[in-house]
Motif scaffolding. Structure first.
Motif, PDB file in Angstrom:
ATOM      1  N   VAL A 143       3.039  -1.875  -5.760  1.00 20.46           N
ATOM      2  CA  VAL A 143       4.738  -2.225  -5.606  1.00 20.46           C
ATOM      3  C   VAL A 143       5.103  -3.151  -5.385  1.00 20.46           C
ATOM      4  CG1 VAL A 143       7.187  -2.192  -5.936  1.00 20.46           C
ATOM      5  CG2 VAL A 143       5.591  -0.491  -6.720  1.00 20.46           C
ATOM      6  N   GLN A 144       5.362  -4.816  -6.036  1.00 21.98           N
ATOM      7  CA  GLN A 144       5.419  -5.953  -4.951  1.00 21.98           C
ATOM      8  C   GLN A 144       6.535  -6.707  -5.299  1.00 21.98           C
ATOM      9  OE1 GLN A 144       0.706  -7.291  -4.957  1.00 21.98           O
ATOM     10  NE2 GLN A 144       2.083  -8.745  -5.229  1.00 21.98           N
ATOM     11  N   ASP A 145       7.305  -6.091  -5.968  1.00 21.16           N
ATOM     12  CA  ASP A 145       8.380  -6.794  -6.374  1.00 21.16           C
ATOM     13  C   ASP A 145      10.118  -6.177  -5.324  1.00 21.16           C
ATOM     14  OD1 ASP A 145      11.439  -6.640  -7.595  1.00 21.16           O
ATOM     15  OD2 ASP A 145      10.900  -6.516  -9.506  1.00 21.16           O
ATOM     16  N   ILE A 146      10.519  -7.223  -4.190  1.00 25.93           N
ATOM     17  CA  ILE A 146      11.256  -6.498  -3.901  1.00 25.93           C
ATOM     18  C   ILE A 146      13.164  -6.008  -3.673  1.00 25.93           C
ATOM     19  CG2 ILE A 146      10.253  -8.551  -1.682  1.00 25.93           C
ATOM     20  CD1 ILE A 146      13.026 -10.389  -2.422  1.00 25.93           C
ATOM     21  N   ARG A 147      13.017  -5.745  -5.614  1.00 29.48           N
ATOM     22  CA  ARG A 147      14.068  -5.120  -6.103  1.00 29.48           C
ATOM     23  C   ARG A 147      13.424  -4.190  -5.902  1.00 29.48           C
ATOM     24  NH1 ARG A 147      14.213  -9.136 -11.630  1.00 29.48           N
ATOM     25  NH2 ARG A 147      12.579  -9.002 -10.950  1.00 29.48           N
ATOM     26  N   GLN A 148      13.158  -3.112  -6.286  1.00 32.28           N
ATOM     27  CA  GLN A 148      12.677  -1.931  -5.955  1.00 32.28           C
ATOM     28  C   GLN A 148      12.395  -1.725  -4.571  1.00 32.28           C
ATOM     29  OE1 GLN A 148       9.854  -0.727  -9.283  1.00 32.28           O
ATOM     30  NE2 GLN A 148      10.075  -2.409 -10.314  1.00 32.28           N
ATOM     31  N   MET A 149      12.580  -2.652  -3.654  1.00 36.95           N
ATOM     32  CA  MET A 149      12.017  -1.449  -1.816  1.00 36.95           C
ATOM     33  C   MET A 149      13.583  -1.344  -1.523  1.00 36.95           C
ATOM     34  SD  MET A 149       9.200  -4.037  -1.289  1.00 36.95           S
ATOM     35  CE  MET A 149       7.942  -4.632  -1.894  1.00 36.95           C
ATOM     36  N   GLY A 150      13.647  -1.414  -0.316  1.00 31.35           N
ATOM     37  CA  GLY A 150      14.848  -0.783   0.581  1.00 31.35           C
ATOM     38  C   GLY A 150      14.431   0.141   1.714  1.00 31.35           C
ATOM     39  N   GLY A 151      15.087  -0.004   2.730  1.00 24.68           N
ATOM     40  CA  GLY A 151      15.218   0.989   3.632  1.00 24.68           C
ATOM     41  C   GLY A 151      14.067   1.600   3.795  1.00 24.68           C
ATOM     42  N   LEU A 152      12.933   0.535   4.399  1.00 21.20           N
ATOM     43  CA  LEU A 152      12.135   1.447   4.198  1.00 21.20           C
ATOM     44  C   LEU A 152      11.634   1.216   5.914  1.00 21.20           C
ATOM     45  CD1 LEU A 152       9.417  -0.800   2.508  1.00 21.20           C
ATOM     46  CD2 LEU A 152       9.713   1.682   1.206  1.00 21.20           C
ATOM     47  N   ARG A 153      12.096   1.286   6.338  1.00 20.95           N
ATOM     48  CA  ARG A 153      12.639   0.563   8.056  1.00 20.95           C
ATOM     49  C   ARG A 153      12.015   1.727   8.552  1.00 20.95           C
ATOM     50  NH1 ARG A 153      16.354   0.661  12.525  1.00 20.95           N
ATOM     51  NH2 ARG A 153      18.032   0.475   9.859  1.00 20.95           N
ATOM     52  N   ALA A 154      13.068   2.939   7.370  1.00 19.69           N
ATOM     53  CA  ALA A 154      13.335   4.756   8.625  1.00 19.69           C
ATOM     54  C   ALA A 154      11.857   5.346   7.961  1.00 19.69           C
ATOM     55  CB  ALA A 154      14.191   5.174   7.711  1.00 19.69           C
ATOM     56  N   LYS A 155      10.907   4.670   6.917  1.00 17.50           N
ATOM     57  CA  LYS A 155       9.784   5.324   6.775  1.00 17.50           C
ATOM     58  C   LYS A 155       8.342   4.736   7.276  1.00 17.50           C
ATOM     59  CE  LYS A 155      11.314   9.084   3.727  1.00 17.50           C
ATOM     60  NZ  LYS A 155       9.710   9.105   3.215  1.00 17.50           N
ATOM     61  N   MET A 156       8.624   3.896   7.330  1.00 16.49           N
ATOM     62  CA  MET A 156       7.565   2.512   8.687  1.00 16.49           C
ATOM     63  C   MET A 156       7.894   2.521   9.234  1.00 16.49           C
ATOM     64  SD  MET A 156       6.186   1.470   4.696  1.00 16.49           S
ATOM     65  CE  MET A 156       4.466   0.677   4.965  1.00 16.49           C
ATOM     66  N   PRO A 157       7.932   2.501  10.751  1.00 12.56           N
ATOM     67  CA  PRO A 157       9.024   1.637  11.984  1.00 12.56           C
ATOM     68  C   PRO A 157       8.201   0.532  12.693  1.00 12.56           C
ATOM     69  CG  PRO A 157       8.627   4.102  12.657  1.00 12.56           C
ATOM     70  CD  PRO A 157       8.414   4.082  10.569  1.00 12.56           C
ATOM     71  N   ARG A 158       6.682   0.990  12.258  1.00 12.30           N
ATOM     72  CA  ARG A 158       6.188  -0.493  12.546  1.00 12.30           C
ATOM     73  C   ARG A 158       5.829  -1.343  12.199  1.00 12.30           C
ATOM     74  NH1 ARG A 158       0.303   3.207  15.302  1.00 12.30           N
ATOM     75  NH2 ARG A 158       1.119   4.232  16.316  1.00 12.30           N
ATOM     76  N   THR A 194       0.809  -1.136  -0.132  1.00 14.04           N
ATOM     77  CA  THR A 194      -0.114   0.087   0.385  1.00 14.04           C
ATOM     78  C   THR A 194       0.643   1.354   0.067  1.00 14.04           C
ATOM     79  OG1 THR A 194      -1.642  -0.742   1.187  1.00 14.04           O
ATOM     80  CG2 THR A 194      -1.768   1.220   1.379  1.00 14.04           C
ATOM     81  N   ALA A 195       1.622   1.194   0.390  1.00 14.17           N
ATOM     82  CA  ALA A 195       2.551   2.750   0.817  1.00 14.17           C
ATOM     83  C   ALA A 195       3.864   2.720  -0.887  1.00 14.17           C
ATOM     84  CB  ALA A 195       3.675   2.666   1.742  1.00 14.17           C
ATOM     85  N   LEU A 196       3.631   1.463  -0.911  1.00 15.94           N
ATOM     86  CA  LEU A 196       4.677   1.631  -1.922  1.00 15.94           C
ATOM     87  C   LEU A 196       3.900   1.697  -3.318  1.00 15.94           C
ATOM     88  CD1 LEU A 196       7.689  -0.627  -1.835  1.00 15.94           C
ATOM     89  CD2 LEU A 196       7.545   1.324  -1.608  1.00 15.94           C
ATOM     90  N   HIS A 197       2.223   2.355  -3.272  1.00 16.11           N
ATOM     91  CA  HIS A 197       1.332   2.064  -4.519  1.00 16.11           C
ATOM     92  C   HIS A 197       1.462   0.816  -5.279  1.00 16.11           C
ATOM     93  CE1 HIS A 197       0.557   5.928  -3.544  1.00 16.11           C
ATOM     94  NE2 HIS A 197       2.066   6.454  -3.180  1.00 16.11           N
TER      95      HIS A 197
END
Length: 665
Positions: A380-395, A375-378
């Motif tokens: 996107v389900q490919d983990i190759r296009q993710m990373g570093g989300l801990r800073a924006k989505m701590p819970r 949902t946060a990435l609109h």
């Protein structure tokens, strides 16, 4: 509350009726909270009933409620020809015992959290009332499956959840093809439905064998009948295998596992509810429920164990190279279900149910966490296009990490205790080969889960600065269920502390084992569920050694995954170096292609043959009859002129022909 257990599956049907008839006239908020309210009521009744059940003496923890007489088979014509069928009457009844209580609380409790989560996740989707009608219908059917006091009532729920799975996977039926997943929702739903029908057909045959031989499908009566049965071990094994084939379809085991990864095309709450926490565990529950049968069918039980172990390893290797966040979790689900069946196959039914419960907590959490990320990435389900989300989505990140530690078997999280009990059950039963296979599968589990967690929440974001700037934490409606499930994933295993912990004064703390013992018939007869405390000669040293080894395997897998994926380019170099293995895993062993070549194409070719036969032979004969009748009519009508002199002439010619014949003979 025990007298009201029939309300547990009925209440969600109230939500089905109200949202089905009036949902489009109500606000979206009302639709969602009505669906949650009926599930909440079912959960409260379930909790109250289980509490009252726990107050009963251990040998009396079974409460049945007969709603109505359903099928008086003894009244059927010809039933008296079979003595077993002469007095059969199948009731529509529900029963609560320690075994059904475990899955009932999981279904209603975790189901409630997922319903609440769905009100936030699906808030902007069209046709929300239809979605919650399907969700509530699923809850009703799942509760029917769990509470049914005989196999036929279970089968109604069994088929019902299969239907709901089809409806929910194909919820976005108007989306013909999803480029993100490479799937059509409608096609994925049909695939799930058809594959499950294959298993269900075998399940139905197994039931028919049982009722023909024993004249009942009631669990208690069947258990008593099995004890008195002699000389029909082959039939018991055959029925056990037939029922297990049904379980393979519902719980995605080899060879009927191919539908579950594709089912990820459905909405994420559906993946969490149906394909992680509840429906796919129905096969495990059924095998444990039929433990009295498998106690007299060791060959069938061996098949269960081998297929489960093979599936656990087979699916775990698939998760290593998957790049869709939900697909990784789907292969993980198939693998963890394999662990449960392997446990049941070695007689450790309690361990299987224990892992069923803990798996519901952390796998539902993983899927819901994945939904939060998607949902946060609109979308996107490919983990190759993710990373570093801990800073924006701590819970989301924190709860996801807890679930990763739990599923990987890190102490003291829930998965450590349940997975340890499975491994110890395999080892102590003498099935060292199954233990070895499961240990390797556990290594791969920890590896791909750390890979997934690192690539999603750590390192640098790989989807572009613009997209990263818009990432934000999900609303409370979605994160609060995550936090509750995280707590359960962290402490849920404490109800099953192993006997080896007796050295620190916790040797009698395996409450889960003591709770299920009266409802389980182990392979050797009597009561109990295998696993901890089931062996007369229990080696604490061996169990500590196995626990330490399992923990070391998980930690080594974590270290290896971090070493590979923290260094940029390492994973690509390894994929190139081991290209044949990587290609095989990336293409999922070409199982779908194999099925297509061996089953689908010959089937389609046979269909074309029958189509041609129908067109040219069947239709040809029918059409030839019509043409013959028409031609005959055309010829005959030449003589039907309506003129008397013509008829007289024909009559005269006939007389002449008869006279000529008489003269010449």
């Amino acid at each position: 509350m025990l007298q009201l257990i029939w309300l547990i599956p009925l209440l969600p049907l109230v939500g089905v009726v109200i949202n089905g008839l009036f949902g489009r006239r109500m606000s979206r908020t009302t639709v969602g909270w009505l669906a949650c309210l009926v599930v909440l009521c079912s959960f409260l009744i379930s909790a109250g009933a289980v509490w009252q059940l726990a107050q009963l003496p251990e040998d009396a923890r079974h409460h049945a409620v007969e709603v109505a007489s359903w099928m008086p088979l003894g009244d059927l014509e010809g039933a008296t020809d079979n003595q077993a069928l002469s007095n059969v009457e199948i009731s529509w009844g529900f029963a609560l015992d320690p075994l059904s209580a475990v899955l009932l609380l999981v279904v209603t409790g975790v189901g409630l959290l997922i319903h609440i989560y769905a009100t936030g996740y699906m808030a902007h989707e069209e046709d929300l009332s239809r979605f919650f009608v399907y969700m509530n219908l699923f809850m009703a059917m799942m509760c029917t499956l769990v509470l049914g006091d005989n196999l036929l009532v279970m089968f109604v729920g069994w088929e019902g959840v299969g239907l709901c799975s089809y409806l929910l996977i194909g919820f976005f039926y108007d989306r013909p093809f999803d480029e993100r997943t490479g799937l059509s929702c409608a096609d994925a739903g049909r695939k799930a439905f058809i594959v499950n029908r294959i298993g269900d057909f075998a399940f139905l045959i197994g039931m028919l064998y049982l009722i023909t031989e024993f004249g009942t499908l009631n669990y208690l009566k069947l258990s008593a009948a099995f004890e008195q049965a002699h000389g029909i071990g082959w039939m018991m094994s055959a029925v056990g295998i037939l029922l297990f084939i049904g379980a393979c379809g519902k719980s995605a085991q080899i060879p009927l596992f191919v539908w579950l990864p594709d089912a990820m095309a459905g909405p994420t709450p559906v993946s969490a509810l149906i394909h992680a926490a509840t429906m796919v565990t129905a096969g495990v529950y059924m095998v444990c429920r039929m433990s009295p049968l498998y106690a007299h069918a060791p060959d069938a039980l061996a098949v269960v164990g081998m297929v489960g172990a093979a599936t656990a390893l087979f699916a775990a290797t698939m998760g290593i190279t998957a790049t869709d966040i939900k697909k990784v979790l789907a292969y993980s689900t198939v693998s963890q279900l394999g662990f449960m069946f392997a446990a049941a196959g070695v007689g450790a039914y309690t361990a299987a149910m224990f892992h069923l419960m803990t798996h519901a907590f952390f796998k539902a959490l993983l899927f819901l966490g994945a939904g939060s990320v998607i949902t946060a990435l609109h979308h996107v389900q490919d983990i190759r296009q993710m990373g570093g989300l801990r800073a924006k989505m701590p819970r989301t990140a924190t709860t996801f990490i807890i679930a990763t530690l739990a599923i990987s078997g890190i102490v003291p999280f829930a998965g450590f205790f349940s997975k340890d009990e499975i491994l110890w059950g395999a080892w102590s039963s003498g099935n060292k080969a199954i233990w070895a296979v499961l240990a390797v599968a556990a290594f791969f589990t920890a590896f791909y889960m750390m890979r997934l967690t690192y690539l999603v929440f750590f390192g640098k974001f790989r989807g572009g600065d613009e997209k990263f700037s818009h990432v934000h934490e999900s609303p409370n409606l979605m994160t609060v269920p995550l936090m509750i499930l995280a707590v359960l994933s962290a402490v849920g295993g404490l109800v099953g502390i192993p006997a080896a912990f007796s050295v620190i004064g916790l040797g009698d703390a395996n409450l889960f084992h003591h709770w299920l013992a009266p409802a389980i018939t182990p392979a050797g007869g009597g009561h109990g569920g295998g696993g901890h405390g089931a062996e007369a000669a229990h080696s604490l040293g061996a169990e500590w050694a196995l626990m330490t080894a399992a923990l070391a395997i998980a930690l080594f897998a974590f270290w290896l995954a971090l070493r590979v994926y923290k260094r940029e380019g390492t994973a690509e170099r390894m994929a190139t170096r081991f290209k044949p293995i990587y290609t095989t895993l990336r293409n999922l062993y070409w199982v779908d292609e194999l099925y297509d070549a061996l089953l689908l194409r010959p089937f389609y070719a046979l269909c074309r043959v029958f189509t041609a036969f129908d067109k040219w032979v069947v239709d040809g004969v029918v059409n030839a009859v019509g043409v013959t009748a028409e031609l005959t009519g055309q010829i005959v009508k030449l003589f039907q002129t309506g003129l008397v002199r013509n008829y007289a002439l024909v009559f005269l010619l006939g007389v002449v022909a008869v006279l000529y014949y008489l003269i010449t003979i």
